[in-house]
Design a protein around this motif. Structure first.
Motif, PDB file in Angstrom:
ATOM      1  N   TRP A 189       3.852   9.576  -7.319  1.00 14.45           N
ATOM      2  CA  TRP A 189       3.638  10.987  -6.954  1.00 14.45           C
ATOM      3  C   TRP A 189       3.404  11.873  -8.164  1.00 14.45           C
ATOM      4  O   TRP A 189       3.017  13.031  -8.020  1.00 14.45           O
ATOM      5  N   LYS A 190       3.642  11.367  -9.354  1.00 11.76           N
ATOM      6  CA  LYS A 190       3.372  12.182 -10.550  1.00 11.76           C
ATOM      7  C   LYS A 190       1.896  12.153 -10.928  1.00 11.76           C
ATOM      8  O   LYS A 190       1.433  12.983 -11.705  1.00 11.76           O
ATOM      9  N   SER A 191       1.175  11.183 -10.376  1.00 17.64           N
ATOM     10  CA  SER A 191      -0.240  11.083 -10.742  1.00 17.64           C
ATOM     11  C   SER A 191      -1.099  11.945  -9.819  1.00 17.64           C
ATOM     12  O   SER A 191      -0.918  11.918  -8.595  1.00 17.64           O
ATOM     13  N   PRO A 192      -2.053  12.679 -10.373  1.00 18.26           N
ATOM     14  CA  PRO A 192      -2.915  13.499  -9.504  1.00 18.26           C
ATOM     15  C   PRO A 192      -3.729  12.663  -8.521  1.00 18.26           C
ATOM     16  O   PRO A 192      -4.113  13.141  -7.458  1.00 18.26           O
ATOM     17  N   ASP A 193      -3.971  11.380  -8.859  1.00 18.06           N
ATOM     18  CA  ASP A 193      -4.788  10.512  -7.992  1.00 18.06           C
ATOM     19  C   ASP A 193      -4.144  10.233  -6.637  1.00 18.06           C
ATOM     20  O   ASP A 193      -4.800   9.774  -5.703  1.00 18.06           O
ATOM     21  N   ILE A 194      -2.843  10.484  -6.550  1.00 18.82           N
ATOM     22  CA  ILE A 194      -2.128  10.110  -5.326  1.00 18.82           C
ATOM     23  C   ILE A 194      -2.633  10.883  -4.105  1.00 18.82           C
ATOM     24  O   ILE A 194      -2.574  10.381  -2.984  1.00 18.82           O
ATOM     25  N   ALA A 195      -3.147  12.093  -4.320  1.00 14.30           N
ATOM     26  CA  ALA A 195      -3.594  12.901  -3.161  1.00 14.30           C
ATOM     27  C   ALA A 195      -4.731  12.185  -2.440  1.00 14.30           C
ATOM     28  O   ALA A 195      -4.720  12.059  -1.209  1.00 14.30           O
ATOM     29  N   ALA A 196      -5.710  11.677  -3.206  1.00 11.22           N
ATOM     30  CA  ALA A 196      -6.847  10.989  -2.586  1.00 11.22           C
ATOM     31  C   ALA A 196      -6.395   9.654  -1.978  1.00 11.22           C
ATOM     32  O   ALA A 196      -6.877   9.246  -0.910  1.00 11.22           O
ATOM     33  N   LEU A 197      -5.456   8.987  -2.641  1.00  9.62           N
ATOM     34  CA  LEU A 197      -4.966   7.706  -2.110  1.00  9.62           C
ATOM     35  C   LEU A 197      -4.233   7.938  -0.788  1.00  9.62           C
ATOM     36  O   LEU A 197      -4.394   7.190   0.176  1.00  9.62           O
ATOM     37  N   PHE A 198      -3.433   8.987  -0.744  1.00  8.10           N
ATOM     38  CA  PHE A 198      -2.725   9.304   0.508  1.00  8.10           C
ATOM     39  C   PHE A 198      -3.725   9.671   1.603  1.00  8.10           C
ATOM     40  O   PHE A 198      -3.577   9.248   2.759  1.00  8.10           O
ATOM     41  N   ASP A 199      -4.728  10.419   1.228  1.00  7.88           N
ATOM     42  CA  ASP A 199      -5.746  10.814   2.207  1.00  7.88           C
ATOM     43  C   ASP A 199      -6.421   9.570   2.797  1.00  7.88           C
ATOM     44  O   ASP A 199      -6.651   9.481   4.009  1.00  7.88           O
ATOM     45  N   GLY A 200      -6.696   8.586   1.952  1.00 10.59           N
ATOM     46  CA  GLY A 200      -7.313   7.346   2.424  1.00 10.59           C
ATOM     47  C   GLY A 200      -6.418   6.632   3.430  1.00 10.59           C
ATOM     48  O   GLY A 200      -6.871   6.154   4.478  1.00 10.59           O
ATOM     49  N   TYR A 201      -5.133   6.591   3.105  1.00 13.55           N
ATOM     50  CA  TYR A 201      -4.143   5.964   4.004  1.00 13.55           C
ATOM     51  C   TYR A 201      -4.047   6.751   5.321  1.00 13.55           C
ATOM     52  O   TYR A 201      -4.032   6.168   6.414  1.00 13.55           O
ATOM     53  N   ALA A 202      -3.996   8.074   5.204  1.00  9.77           N
ATOM     54  CA  ALA A 202      -3.868   8.913   6.409  1.00  9.77           C
ATOM     55  C   ALA A 202      -5.084   8.714   7.315  1.00  9.77           C
ATOM     56  O   ALA A 202      -4.947   8.519   8.521  1.00  9.77           O
ATOM     57  N   ARG A 203      -6.284   8.717   6.723  1.00 13.57           N
ATOM     58  CA  ARG A 203      -7.495   8.515   7.530  1.00 13.57           C
ATOM     59  C   ARG A 203      -7.456   7.174   8.246  1.00 13.57           C
ATOM     60  O   ARG A 203      -7.858   7.057   9.397  1.00 13.57           O
ATOM     61  N   PHE A 204      -6.972   6.161   7.513  1.00 15.87           N
ATOM     62  CA  PHE A 204      -6.866   4.835   8.115  1.00 15.87           C
ATOM     63  C   PHE A 204      -5.951   4.891   9.352  1.00 15.87           C
ATOM     64  O   PHE A 204      -6.266   4.332  10.407  1.00 15.87           O
ATOM     65  N   CYS A 205      -4.823   5.590   9.222  1.00 15.07           N
ATOM     66  CA  CYS A 205      -3.876   5.675  10.352  1.00 15.07           C
ATOM     67  C   CYS A 205      -4.461   6.496  11.498  1.00 15.07           C
ATOM     68  O   CYS A 205      -4.307   6.136  12.668  1.00 15.07           O
ATOM     69  N   PHE A 206      -5.119   7.614  11.185  1.00 18.56           N
ATOM     70  CA  PHE A 206      -5.723   8.435  12.245  1.00 18.56           C
ATOM     71  C   PHE A 206      -6.766   7.600  13.009  1.00 18.56           C
ATOM     72  O   PHE A 206      -6.826   7.594  14.230  1.00 18.56           O
ATOM     73  N   GLN A 207      -7.568   6.873  12.225  1.00 14.77           N
ATOM     74  CA  GLN A 207      -8.630   6.048  12.800  1.00 14.77           C
ATOM     75  C   GLN A 207      -8.059   4.930  13.685  1.00 14.77           C
ATOM     76  O   GLN A 207      -8.570   4.633  14.764  1.00 14.77           O
ATOM     77  N   THR A 208      -6.951   4.330  13.208  1.00 12.67           N
ATOM     78  CA  THR A 208      -6.404   3.151  13.877  1.00 12.67           C
ATOM     79  C   THR A 208      -5.519   3.502  15.075  1.00 12.67           C
ATOM     80  O   THR A 208      -5.539   2.815  16.089  1.00 12.67           O
ATOM     81  N   PHE A 209      -4.707   4.572  14.931  1.00 17.49           N
ATOM     82  CA  PHE A 209      -3.718   4.867  15.978  1.00 17.49           C
ATOM     83  C   PHE A 209      -3.968   6.200  16.699  1.00 17.49           C
ATOM     84  O   PHE A 209      -3.292   6.517  17.668  1.00 17.49           O
ATOM     85  N   GLY A 210      -4.910   6.978  16.160  1.00 20.10           N
ATOM     86  CA  GLY A 210      -5.079   8.363  16.640  1.00 20.10           C
ATOM     87  C   GLY A 210      -5.629   8.500  18.048  1.00 20.10           C
ATOM     88  O   GLY A 210      -5.560   9.565  18.635  1.00 20.10           O
ATOM     89  N   ASP A 211      -6.166   7.414  18.604  1.00 20.24           N
ATOM     90  CA  ASP A 211      -6.588   7.487  20.011  1.00 20.24           C
ATOM     91  C   ASP A 211      -5.365   7.648  20.908  1.00 20.24           C
ATOM     92  O   ASP A 211      -5.446   8.191  21.993  1.00 20.24           O
TER      93      ASP A 211
END
Ligand code: GAL
Length: 465
Positions: A131-153
């Motif tokens: 969480w100290k790295s600025p890159d984590i925001a994009a990595l989290f976004d990638g994970y979140a999109r994956f979850c929305f795509q997979t379970f969001g229906d």
């Protein structure tokens, strides 16, 4: 007293209940690493097996049905779904597990509320700065999109990050939670900032890509004690109470619900304390960039975790260090009339919740509020007839009713913490928060309803009549 459609729930979190830490290709998380070291958790315990919900999720479903819950709040494990933290490698067995669970809930007419992140960062991403790295925001976004795509229906209620305050402060300043960093005064603000950036990115992704079709709601889960002045007539104490809430709830809610930036009082206190300690680096409280997705307006409801209250006064500069504690400069007192439940920090103050709900209504634009966690722990001699906890729930829920009917607060749901006894972070299995008892010495991890569970079930039934 409760509006139609009010959500009656209970909550859990992946690392606290699932076990199966190496099952079917799950990656390691920072809590695995933290617990497998020594001297960090009560009795050096860990969540390797815990309630074994990875195998026994149908038993959990039975508990949910026995309580008559309308909603169940669970979290998905990032490292179980994406073992290295990125979508380059998906663990399909992990996807299958959550599909079974979500489908099982829906078949039983229970609405899932899913938290994407409940303290358990993949270790592979911690190795890249966490969480100290600025890159984590994009990595989290990638994970979140994956979850929305997979379970969001099927999942329509999402929490991105649970308790960023706790992750930031206990994990990066106090070192008592994973990843166990002790870097006072700097790392917590940086980690918290990146959590807000991560949350905002995920909310925007949902809003523009998934919401048009999936029509769900997304928020972040915020914890706060209720703080009130030790002496209500003393200006210093009134200011201390305001500072205390600004540095917990305000830290994350102010940017999201009010201005897009941190509370002014945080900036002034942090700068003043920095000057006092000749701090010459960049501002310890980062600034939001105009070039990134705005953080303001990125919550479709307010998700509140409430456990306890404090009376506060000024510490008068006595906590002389470069730390969050010293920045806020508040001394906390537990009113001697408040009973302490099992864990030392948890003074039982049901009406503190009502006050906090009014505070949120007034300061954060009268949002729809879900109380996403609230509970009471037993420690020591085990009582299946846990009358105190039953009384706690009765009193607390009656305060919620007053907040709705007398104060006009828009409360949409209440989730008890927790469905069953589980791995209580640094307290291991010593603190039991469950509505169901779990026998951790038995291979089957037998779940047995407590008296308080039976009473909660009755209360839900009555409230729905
Ligand atoms: C919260 C946390 C939960 C649970 C609870 C009781 O901070 O989100 O996971 O442990 O506290 O201490």
């Amino acid at each position: 007293m409760f509006p139609r459609g009010f959500a009656w729930g209970a909550a859990t979190a992946a690392y606290q209940i699932e076990g199966g830490w190496q099952a079917d290709g799950r990656g390691a998380s920072i809590w695995d690493t933290f617990c497998h070291g020594t001297g960090r958790v009560w009795g050096d315990q860990n969540g390797d097996v815990s309630c074994n919900s990875y195998e026994l999720w149908e038993e959990d479903l039975k508990c949910i049905l026995r309580l008559g819950l309308t909603h169940y709040r669970l979290s998905v494990s990032w490292a179980r779904l994406l073992p290295e933290g990125t979508t380059q490698r998906v663990n399909h067995k992990g996807v299958q597990y959550y599909n079974k669970l979500i489908d099982g809930l829906l078949a039983a007419r229970v609405t899932p509320m899913v938290t994407l992140y409940h303290f358990d960062l993949p270790q592979a991403l911690q190795d890249r700065g966490g969480w100290k790295s600025p890159d984590i925001a994009a990595l989290f976004d990638g994970y979140a999109r994956f979850c929305f795509q997979t379970f969001g229906d099927r999942v329509k209620l999402w929490i991105t990050i649970n308790e960023p305050y706790v992750c930031a402060k206990l994990g990066h300043e106090d070192g008592v939670h994973a990843p166990g960093l002790k870097e006072p005064g700097v790392a917590a603000y940086l980690a918290g900032h990146n959590m807000l950036r991560a949350h905002a990115s995920a909310w925007h992704s949902y809003h523009s890509i998934f919401r048009p079709k999936q029509k769900g709601l997304v928020s972040l889960g915020l914890n706060s004690d209720w703080s009130e002045p030790l002496d209500r007539d003393r200006a210093e104490d009134i200011a201390a109470a305001q500072r205390s809430i600004a540095f917990t709830l305000g830290w994350f809610a102010w940017p999201v619900f009010v201005t897009g930036d941190y509370p002014e009082v945080m900036r002034t206190c942090i700068e003043a304390n920095g000057r006092k300690h000749n701090y010459a680096g960049e501002s310890r409280l980062p600034f939001f960039s105009k070039d990134e997705p705005a953080v303001l307006g990125t919550a479709d409801f307010f998700a509140l975790n409430y456990y306890t209250s404090r009376k506060v006064t000024t510490a008068g500069g006595r906590l002389d260090s470069l730390s969050v504690k010293s920045d806020v400069d508040v001394q906390e007192v537990v009113d001697p009339s408040w009973p302490i439940c099992g864990v030392s920090w948890l003074a039982v103050v049901p009406d503190g919740l009502r006050k906090l709900l009014s505070y949120i209504k007034k300061n954060f634009g009268d949002p729809a509020i879900y109380i996403t966690e609230n509970g009471f722990a037993q420690v020591g001699p085990l009582e299946m007839r846990d009358v105190q906890r039953a009384e706690f729930y009765k009193q607390t829920i009656s305060e919620v009713a007053k907040a709705i009917t007398e104060d006009g607060v828009n409360v949409c749901g209440y989730f008890a913490w927790s469905l069953m006894d589980n791995f209580e972070w640094a307290d291991g299995y010593s603190a039991r928060f469950g509505l169901f008892h779990v026998d951790f010495s038995h291979e089957k991890r037998t779940r047995t309803i407590y008296h308080s569970g039976k009473e909660y079930a009755k209360l839900i039934q009555k409230a729905q009549c």
